[in-house]
Design an enzyme around this catalytic site. Structure first.
Site, mmCIF file in Angstrom:
data_model
loop_
_atom_site.group_PDB
_atom_site.id
_atom_site.type_symbol
_atom_site.label_atom_id
_atom_site.label_comp_id
_atom_site.label_asym_id
_atom_site.label_seq_id
_atom_site.Cartn_x
_atom_site.Cartn_y
_atom_site.Cartn_z
ATOM 1 N N ASP A 1 0.826 -1.197 0.000
ATOM 2 C CA ASP A 1 0.000 0.000 0.000
ATOM 3 C C ASP A 1 0.869 1.259 0.000
ATOM 4 O OD1 ASP A 1 -2.351 1.387 0.014
ATOM 5 O OD2 ASP A 1 -2.753 1.137 2.150
ATOM 6 N N TYR B 1 5.351 -9.760 7.439
ATOM 7 C CA TYR B 1 5.453 -8.310 7.554
ATOM 8 C C TYR B 1 6.122 -7.949 8.871
ATOM 9 C CZ TYR B 1 2.665 -6.866 3.509
ATOM 10 O OH TYR B 1 2.227 -6.614 2.233
#
Length: 426
Positions: A138, A214
């Site tokens: 993103d 992540y």
């Protein structure tokens, strides 16, 4: 005596009336001949596609293989990048195909053109380019390692083709030279290619990536002195498990949508220090993640630790069928750390041309990129953004207030998208 013209013609062609009639082919013979002709035609078409042989009628034309350029084979590119100042991974264009915002993909395309590893025509043809990515990060999100797949030009090694591998064509790609050429363009832009390798022609980085890891660097002061890394890990352990419904942790997905269910494999929280800043390193491993999912998971866990959300808030939000308002933790602390291809590695990888995808072979370069590029950027940006986030959101509109009966949520939800934070299988 010399015969007439017609007689001479018949004699020359062997078609005079005295010639013996040819024997007729049986049906089995005709079928075998058709099969051989079809097989020969397919082999010739394959050679023409791979640039090994040009059609006689194409010589000198615009469609000749030589003028079309070298043949293309699917490769993966191991890429690290800073997302600072970029609008995410995916290229954003207008109706004319012109780029409207700076993106990771847009910069990478420019690098391919600058190094002559691709052309504008190929980049515009998604089918020919065969482009895919393991994760579609993103806006503002970094990556220590993301895997891209695309078609790159190769060279036929005539020596190896003639001498080995049973007569199969052997295609070569100068990885070292091409990695260096790409990095000459990308490194000044806080991006780096760690390696390039052949993969099977049908390889899809999104579909065949089975796990993503992540990492989020959270300033310790965000917990307001009421919890530490161990307590945060205990709180976040409620997210771990199969088929938990994360519709409250994303946007524009209803509770009954099957894509809202995700499998989180593990979450760990460890204290660390970067450039004198006390941080908590949060690592999350899952099959895939939705748009904003990780940042909302961290945002709610922080509020539980601070006491501005009840102890049962996470469990309640995972079970609720109605929308709950959850604050987004700053994007500046988040980056994609690793991607894994276990299933692809255990399957058939096309012999000598492809090898398993093992992030550990680039481990030293990836960790150096994190220390040299990502950690300084994250440390510099996440500290002020987290203070701003606390002052303007958590302190003013805590979870208990914005989710109380009759409360009208004053601020807007983050700009939603129908796409995922990662382009992952659902």
């Amino acid at each position: 005596m010399v015969g007439t013209g017609d007689e001479a013609s018949h004699g020359m062609n062997g078609d005079n009336v005295d010639a013996q009639p040819k024997s007729k082919m049986t049906m089995a013979q005709r079928n075998r001949k058709r099969w051989r002709d079809k097989k020969r035609a397919k082999a010739q078409e394959k050679e023409e596609r791979e640039g090994k042989r040009a059609r006689p009628s194409d010589e000198g034309s615009e469609e000749s293989p030589t003028q079309r350029g070298p043949p293309l084979k699917t490769h993966l590119v191991a890429l690290g990048y800073s997302g600072e100042g970029l609008k995410g991974m995916q290229m954003q264009t207008n109706e004319k195909g012109e780029e409207t915002h700076a993106t990771v993909e847009g910069i990478f395309h420019k690098a391919l053109l600058a190094t002559e590893l691709s052309t504008t025509d190929i980049l515009a043809d998604r089918k020919k380019l065969k482009f895919s990515r393991a994760a579609r990060t993103d806006k503002g999100v970094h990556a220590a390692l993301n895997i891209l797949a695309l078609a790159l030009p190769v060279t036929l090694d005539k020596t190896l083709t003639q001498e080995g591998d049973g007569g199969r064509n052997v295609w070569t790609f100068d990885e070292k030279a091409n990695v260096k050429a790409l990095n000459d363009y990308l490194v000044p832009l806080n991006m780096q290619v760690f390696g390039i390798q052949r993969v099977s022609n049908k390889f899809d980085a999104r579909k065949q990536c089975e796990r993503r890891r992540y990492e989020y660097l959270l300033p310790e002061f965000a917990l307001d002195g009421k919890a530490d890394a161990a307590k945060l890990e205990e709180v976040m352990s409620q997210y771990v498990g199969k088929n938990k419904n994360f519709f409250n942790f994303t946007a524009k997905i209803p509770a009954e949508d099957p894509s809202a269910k995700r499998h989180i494999l593990s979450i760990t929280c460890r204290p660390t220090e970067i450039e004198g800043n006390a941080l908590i390193r949060i690592q999350l491993v899952g099959q895939s993640f939705l748009l904003h999912q990780i940042r909302k998971m961290i945002g709610l866990a922080v509020e539980v630790c601070r006491g501005s959300a009840p102890v049962g808030a996470i469990e309640e939000c995972l079970a609720a069928k109605e929308r709950r308002h959850i604050h987004l933790a700053p994007a500046e602390g988040l980056f994609l750390d690793r991607v894994y291809f276990d299933g692809y590695n255990t399957g058939k990888t096309n012999g000598v041309e492809t090898v398993p995808i093992e992030p550990k072979i680039w481990e030293e370069e990836i960790e150096d990129f994190k220390r040299r590029v990502l950690y300084p950027i994250v440390s510099r940006t996440v500290i002020p953004k987290t203070r701003e986030w606390i002052d303007e959101n958590l302190a003013v509109n805590p979870f208990t207030l914005v989710n109380s009966p009759g409360y009208v949520f004053a601020s807007k939800e983050p700009k939603a998208s129908t796409t995922e934070e990662e382009s992952c299988p659902t």
